[in-house]
Design an enzyme around this catalytic site. Structure first.
Site, PDB file in Angstrom:
ATOM      1  N   ARG A  43      48.432 -37.532  -3.928  1.00  0.00           N
ATOM      2  CA  ARG A  43      49.148 -38.034  -5.104  1.00  0.00           C
ATOM      3  C   ARG A  43      50.645 -37.766  -5.016  1.00  0.00           C
ATOM      4  NH1 ARG A  43      46.539 -35.316 -10.012  1.00  0.00           N
ATOM      5  NH2 ARG A  43      46.558 -33.634  -8.504  1.00  0.00           N
TER       6      ARG A  43
ATOM      7  N   ASN B 140      43.675 -38.755  -9.536  1.00  0.00           N
ATOM      8  CA  ASN B 140      42.370 -38.449  -8.948  1.00  0.00           C
ATOM      9  C   ASN B 140      41.293 -38.946  -9.895  1.00  0.00           C
ATOM     10  OD1 ASN B 140      43.406 -37.113  -6.713  1.00  0.00           O
ATOM     11  ND2 ASN B 140      43.232 -35.099  -7.624  1.00  0.00           N
TER      12      ASN B 140
END
Length: 91
Positions: A20, A38
Site C-alpha cells: 500500500r 487491504n
C-alpha cells in the site's frame, strides 16, 4: 488529455510487504489520484484516476509491486471518474 479510472484487485502475497505505501508513493510519482486498501481475504484493492497513460503505468506496476510482494493475479475494472485529487491509504 484523457482521464480514466480503473479499480484493481491484486492477489498473492501482497499484505504485510509495504504494498500500500509503495503503491501510494508510486501513484504520486506518476500523478495519479485514488486510494489503496487491504481486504479481509488477503488481497489489495486500489482505485486509480488520472491521465490514461499514467493509470496504465500504475496498473503495470501492480503486476509486480514492491520487491517483497509476490503478485499472482491482477483484476482490472474500468469505472466512471469520481474526480479524485489525492491518493490515500485506507485502513
Amino acid at each position: 488529455m484523457e482521464r480514466v479510472r480503473s479499480r484493481v484487485i491484486v492477489h498473492g502475497g501482497v499484505q504485510g510487504v509495504f504494498f500500500r505505501d509503495t503503491c501510494r508513493r508510486t501513484a504520486l510519482d506518476y500523478g495519479v489520484a485514488g486510494w489503496v486498501r487491504n481486504l479481509p481475504d488477503g488481497t489489495v484493492e486500489a482505485a486509480f484516476e488520472g491521465p490514461a497513460e499514467a493509470v496504465a503505468r500504475l496498473i503495470t506496476w501492480t503486476r509486480q509491486g514492491p520487491p517483497t510482494a509476490t503478485v499472482t493475479r491482477v483484476e482490472v475494472h474500468e469505472e466512471p471518474l469520481e474526480a479524485l485529487t489525492t491518493f490515500e491509504i485506507i485502513d
